[in-house]
Design a protein around this motif. Structure first.
Motif, PDB file in Angstrom:
ATOM      1  N   UNK A 137       0.820  -1.210   0.000  1.00  0.00           N
ATOM      2  CA  UNK A 137       0.000   0.000   0.000  1.00  0.00           C
ATOM      3  C   UNK A 137       0.858   1.266   0.000  1.00  0.00           C
ATOM      4  N   UNK A 138       1.905   1.278   0.803  1.00  0.00           N
ATOM      5  CA  UNK A 138       2.776   2.445   0.870  1.00  0.00           C
ATOM      6  C   UNK A 138       3.644   2.555  -0.377  1.00  0.00           C
ATOM      7  N   UNK A 139       4.020   1.416  -0.949  1.00  0.00           N
ATOM      8  CA  UNK A 139       4.815   1.432  -2.175  1.00  0.00           C
ATOM      9  C   UNK A 139       4.062   2.113  -3.307  1.00  0.00           C
ATOM     10  N   UNK A 140       2.750   1.868  -3.384  1.00  0.00           N
ATOM     11  CA  UNK A 140       1.946   2.506  -4.423  1.00  0.00           C
ATOM     12  C   UNK A 140       1.922   4.024  -4.247  1.00  0.00           C
ATOM     13  N   UNK A 141       1.872   4.496  -2.988  1.00  0.00           N
ATOM     14  CA  UNK A 141       1.833   5.930  -2.733  1.00  0.00           C
ATOM     15  C   UNK A 141       3.168   6.593  -3.062  1.00  0.00           C
ATOM     16  N   UNK A 142       4.251   5.831  -2.981  1.00  0.00           N
ATOM     17  CA  UNK A 142       5.594   6.384  -3.223  1.00  0.00           C
ATOM     18  C   UNK A 142       6.095   6.120  -4.631  1.00  0.00           C
ATOM     19  N   UNK A 143       5.301   5.405  -5.416  1.00  0.00           N
ATOM     20  CA  UNK A 143       5.752   4.984  -6.737  1.00  0.00           C
ATOM     21  C   UNK A 143       6.319   6.140  -7.568  1.00  0.00           C
TER      22      UNK A 143
END
Length: 264
Positions: A137-143
């Motif tokens: 979930x956080x990876x998607x926000x930081x992509x």
């Protein structure tokens, strides 16, 4: 002419001093009256400036009436300026008060907006390397932030828990259970700044930020250990799983259970 005046002012001479020095260098010598007439300025200002330059050693004054002023040779003048500047710089270096460098501090950030704004600024300023350990979930926000950094030539090392699909070629790594219901995340930027936090479900978004070398070192060491375990798992595969259990659960259980919050 303008460039010469500019550089003389840059060396600390006033505009009037610079113009008088250039005029005397051009004419060879002159009285205060002659210099004032050629420059079209008041004699009182010129006389005061000539006396000041003579006292500082940049002009010579010949005896007689009226007194005639002349400039030093350019190499003499520049040598004098250079010696004075080196002397001043040496004095400042010796005499400037020295204070202890500020110790790295830890500070807390709360709330999704504050955490990700703070994180976005650091990712945008990254120059060399970003190490990321997050959930899907956080990876998607930081992509996008990470992709922009990678496009600038920043080295990106990351691991992603919670399933594939967060980024290209995700790397799920062995993990241990953590207390609470949130998802932990950590990032290290340029091996000097780091953020360690938790987010998700009923857990409010919170993070600790610091440039303390002990914390950045611990996070980098933990990340490197995870990478080593991951590569061993990829290399040894079934043999490792048969011996120690999937995700090394048998080994982890020996130590993690003794630190379980539920048993405290």
């Amino acid at each position: 002419m303008d460039q010469l005046l500019h550089h003389l002012r840059h060396l600390g001479f006033t505009e009037m001093e610079s113009k008088i020095m250039v005029e005397l260098a051009r004419q060879g010598s002159g009285s205060g009256y002659e210099v004032a007439k050629r420059l079209g300025v008041s004699r009182s200002n010129v006389y005061a400036t000539l006396q000041r330059l003579e006292q500082r050693g940049f002009l010579r004054c010949s005896p007689g009436e009226p007194a005639k002023y002349s400039m030093l040779k350019p190499e003499e003048m520049t040598r004098m300026i250079s010696d004075q500047m080196h002397s001043s710089l040496a004095y400042v270096e010796r005499s400037m008060p020295k204070s202890e460098p500020e110790k790295p501090v830890f500070y807390n950030i709360e709330g999704d907006k504050n955490v990700f704004e703070n994180l976005g600024r650091e990712l945008a300023a990254a120059k060399h390397e970003i190490v990321v350990d997050v959930w899907r979930e956080e990876a998607e926000l930081l992509r996008e932030d990470m992709q922009r950094a990678e496009a600038r030539g920043v080295r990106l090392l990351w691991s992603c828990e919670g399933g594939e699909g967060a980024l290209d070629q995700p790397m799920p790594l062995p993990g241990l259970p953590i207390s609470g219901t949130g998802r932990k995340f950590s990032l290290v930027v340029d091996r000097r700044w780091c953020m360690l936090g938790m987010r998700g479900n009923s857990c409010p978004t919170q993070a600790v930020v610091t440039e303390h070398p002990v914390m950045t070192g611990l996070l980098l060491s933990h990340f490197a250990q995870d990478l080593v375990l991951y590569e061993l798992e990829q290399d040894m595969g079934r043999e490792l799983e048969n011996r120690y259990g999937r995700r090394y659960a048998d080994i982890a259980a020996r130590y993690w259970s003794s630190f379980s919050p539920e048993e405290q």
